[in-house]
Write a protein that holds these residues in place. Structure first.
Motif, PDB file in Angstrom:
ATOM      1  N   VAL A  20      -1.971 -28.050  -8.400  1.00 10.05           N
ATOM      2  CA  VAL A  20      -2.440 -27.051  -9.365  1.00 10.05           C
ATOM      3  C   VAL A  20      -2.791 -27.739 -10.685  1.00 10.05           C
ATOM      4  CG1 VAL A  20      -1.857 -24.927 -10.612  1.00 10.05           C
ATOM      5  CG2 VAL A  20      -1.110 -25.237  -8.234  1.00 10.05           C
ATOM      6  N   LEU A  21      -1.967 -28.706 -11.098  1.00  9.68           N
ATOM      7  CA  LEU A  21      -2.277 -29.476 -12.307  1.00  9.68           C
ATOM      8  C   LEU A  21      -3.615 -30.187 -12.146  1.00  9.68           C
ATOM      9  CD1 LEU A  21      -1.475 -30.671 -15.081  1.00  9.68           C
ATOM     10  CD2 LEU A  21      -0.389 -32.545 -13.809  1.00  9.68           C
ATOM     11  N   GLY A  22      -3.830 -30.803 -10.987  1.00  6.90           N
ATOM     12  CA  GLY A  22      -5.087 -31.500 -10.741  1.00  6.90           C
ATOM     13  C   GLY A  22      -6.284 -30.570 -10.786  1.00  6.90           C
ATOM     14  N   LEU A  23      -6.141 -29.388 -10.185  1.00  2.00           N
ATOM     15  CA  LEU A  23      -7.227 -28.411 -10.207  1.00  2.00           C
ATOM     16  C   LEU A  23      -7.533 -27.956 -11.633  1.00  2.00           C
ATOM     17  CD1 LEU A  23      -6.186 -26.298  -7.092  1.00  2.00           C
ATOM     18  CD2 LEU A  23      -8.164 -27.842  -7.252  1.00  2.00           C
ATOM     19  N   ALA A  24      -6.479 -27.771 -12.438  1.00  2.00           N
ATOM     20  CA  ALA A  24      -6.668 -27.324 -13.824  1.00  2.00           C
ATOM     21  C   ALA A  24      -7.186 -28.461 -14.706  1.00  2.00           C
ATOM     22  CB  ALA A  24      -5.354 -26.784 -14.379  1.00  2.00           C
ATOM     23  N   PHE A  25      -6.552 -29.600 -14.607  1.00  2.00           N
ATOM     24  CA  PHE A  25      -6.829 -30.710 -15.513  1.00  2.00           C
ATOM     25  C   PHE A  25      -8.209 -31.311 -15.295  1.00  2.00           C
ATOM     26  CE2 PHE A  25      -5.963 -35.096 -17.117  1.00  2.00           C
ATOM     27  CZ  PHE A  25      -5.607 -34.732 -18.412  1.00  2.00           C
ATOM     28  N   ASN A  26      -8.680 -31.325 -14.068  1.00  2.00           N
ATOM     29  CA  ASN A  26      -9.943 -31.985 -13.757  1.00  2.00           C
ATOM     30  C   ASN A  26     -11.154 -31.058 -13.814  1.00  2.00           C
ATOM     31  OD1 ASN A  26      -9.257 -34.887 -13.056  1.00  2.00           O
ATOM     32  ND2 ASN A  26      -7.688 -33.694 -12.014  1.00  2.00           N
ATOM     33  N   TRP A  27     -10.928 -29.830 -14.228  1.00  2.00           N
ATOM     34  CA  TRP A  27     -12.024 -28.901 -14.426  1.00  2.00           C
ATOM     35  C   TRP A  27     -13.059 -29.505 -15.378  1.00  2.00           C
ATOM     36  CZ3 TRP A  27     -13.461 -24.929 -11.751  1.00  2.00           C
ATOM     37  CH2 TRP A  27     -14.372 -24.037 -12.284  1.00  2.00           C
ATOM     38  N   GLY A  28     -12.601 -30.407 -16.222  1.00  2.00           N
ATOM     39  CA  GLY A  28     -13.487 -31.081 -17.164  1.00  2.00           C
ATOM     40  C   GLY A  28     -14.610 -31.858 -16.497  1.00  2.00           C
ATOM     41  N   ALA A  29     -14.399 -32.306 -15.255  1.00  2.00           N
ATOM     42  CA  ALA A  29     -15.474 -33.012 -14.542  1.00  2.00           C
ATOM     43  C   ALA A  29     -16.651 -32.076 -14.311  1.00  2.00           C
ATOM     44  CB  ALA A  29     -14.960 -33.565 -13.207  1.00  2.00           C
ATOM     45  N   LEU A  30     -16.360 -30.850 -13.934  1.00  2.00           N
ATOM     46  CA  LEU A  30     -17.428 -29.870 -13.699  1.00  2.00           C
ATOM     47  C   LEU A  30     -18.056 -29.422 -15.021  1.00  2.00           C
ATOM     48  CD1 LEU A  30     -15.642 -27.702 -10.978  1.00  2.00           C
ATOM     49  CD2 LEU A  30     -17.245 -29.601 -10.635  1.00  2.00           C
ATOM     50  N   GLY A  52     -10.764 -36.509  -8.960  1.00  2.00           N
ATOM     51  CA  GLY A  52      -9.820 -36.317 -10.067  1.00  2.00           C
ATOM     52  C   GLY A  52      -8.555 -35.608  -9.616  1.00  2.00           C
ATOM     53  N   VAL A  53      -8.709 -34.606  -8.758  1.00  2.00           N
ATOM     54  CA  VAL A  53      -7.544 -33.881  -8.232  1.00  2.00           C
ATOM     55  C   VAL A  53      -6.683 -34.832  -7.410  1.00  2.00           C
ATOM     56  CG1 VAL A  53      -6.790 -32.016  -6.703  1.00  2.00           C
ATOM     57  CG2 VAL A  53      -8.713 -31.637  -8.274  1.00  2.00           C
ATOM     58  N   SER A  54      -7.314 -35.621  -6.565  1.00  2.00           N
ATOM     59  CA  SER A  54      -6.583 -36.576  -5.735  1.00  2.00           C
ATOM     60  C   SER A  54      -5.859 -37.608  -6.600  1.00  2.00           C
ATOM     61  CB  SER A  54      -7.563 -37.262  -4.778  1.00  2.00           C
ATOM     62  OG  SER A  54      -6.893 -38.086  -3.872  1.00  2.00           O
ATOM     63  N   TRP A  55      -6.534 -38.106  -7.611  1.00  2.00           N
ATOM     64  CA  TRP A  55      -5.923 -39.085  -8.521  1.00  2.00           C
ATOM     65  C   TRP A  55      -4.744 -38.461  -9.261  1.00  2.00           C
ATOM     66  CZ3 TRP A  55      -8.126 -40.602 -13.866  1.00  2.00           C
ATOM     67  CH2 TRP A  55      -7.400 -41.657 -14.415  1.00  2.00           C
ATOM     68  N   THR A  56      -4.870 -37.204  -9.673  1.00  2.00           N
ATOM     69  CA  THR A  56      -3.765 -36.518 -10.345  1.00  2.00           C
ATOM     70  C   THR A  56      -2.548 -36.446  -9.437  1.00  2.00           C
ATOM     71  OG1 THR A  56      -5.315 -35.215 -11.665  1.00  2.00           O
ATOM     72  CG2 THR A  56      -3.065 -34.381 -11.507  1.00  2.00           C
ATOM     73  N   LEU A  57      -2.770 -36.189  -8.156  1.00  2.00           N
ATOM     74  CA  LEU A  57      -1.651 -36.180  -7.207  1.00  2.00           C
ATOM     75  C   LEU A  57      -0.954 -37.533  -7.175  1.00  2.00           C
ATOM     76  CD1 LEU A  57      -3.252 -34.006  -4.446  1.00  2.00           C
ATOM     77  CD2 LEU A  57      -1.025 -33.567  -5.486  1.00  2.00           C
TER      78      LEU A  57
END
Length: 187
Positions: A20-30, A52-57
């Motif tokens: 969930v953090l990855g989905l929220a935090f990487n929204w910046g890529a879009l 980005g989501v994968s890297w956050t994990l």
């Protein structure tokens, strides 16, 4: 914004709060892609977002291992607790996914050889180094390994800049190498 709002509560609900953090935090890529290009090109932006989501994990699971004893005491969940002793193996899969998705995004964007050499070479080496180095039972190495992710970000950024510089340099050289064809007559 809903992901940002619900993220703090996810540790009480799921073992996947880092997702969930990855989905929220990487929204910046879009959002960033759209801001820079003026539109959304999903074949480039979606793999970048997923990377980005994968890297956050990867990095947040490493970070979470510092707190796992406290998390168990207070009853909160994390991928660190879920993966446990298999953490390095699972994070190797997410690290591979991160590199693959960045390369896919680069391919869809027309990046060149310098980009791939830097991402696949130096980026992969850095993520492998992290997984070899980190001791998931030692908070100090978890913290320093987590912090080393700034270098991974710098590698990806450097890959983009190097590729851009290389493309500009070769385009300038190609433009300078064109000799006029004597048989061609200008109108």
């Amino acid at each position: 914004m809903p992901l940002v709002v619900v993220y703090p509560f996810m540790k009480r609900i799921t073992y996947w709060p880092q997702l969930v953090l990855g989905l929220a935090f990487n929204w910046g890529a879009l959002a960033g892609w759209t801001a820079v290009t003026g539109g959304m090109h999903l074949p480039v932006a979606l793999p970048l977002y997923a990377a980005g989501v994968s890297w956050t994990l990867v990095y947040d699971t490493i970070y979470g291992h510092q707190d796992k004893r406290d998390d168990q005491l207070v009853g909160v969940k994390s991928t660190s607790l879920l993966f446990g002793d298999r953490t390095k193996e699972v994070l190797a899969v997410f690290s591979t996914s991160t590199i693959g998705l960045i390369c896919l995004s680069g391919f869809m964007n027309g990046q060149g050889l310098p980009f791939y050499l830097a991402v696949a070479g130096a980026g992969s080496a850095h993520l492998m180094w992290q997984l070899r180095r980190v001791n998931i039972n030692d908070p100090a190495t978890c913290w320093s390994t987590f912090k080393s992710n700034t270098w991974f970000g710098a590698i990806v950024f450097g890959a983009i800049l190097t590729d851009l510089a290389y493309n500009r340099l070769t385009a300038d050289n190609d433009a300078g190498d064109k000799t006029p064809d004597p048989t061609e007559v200008e109108p």
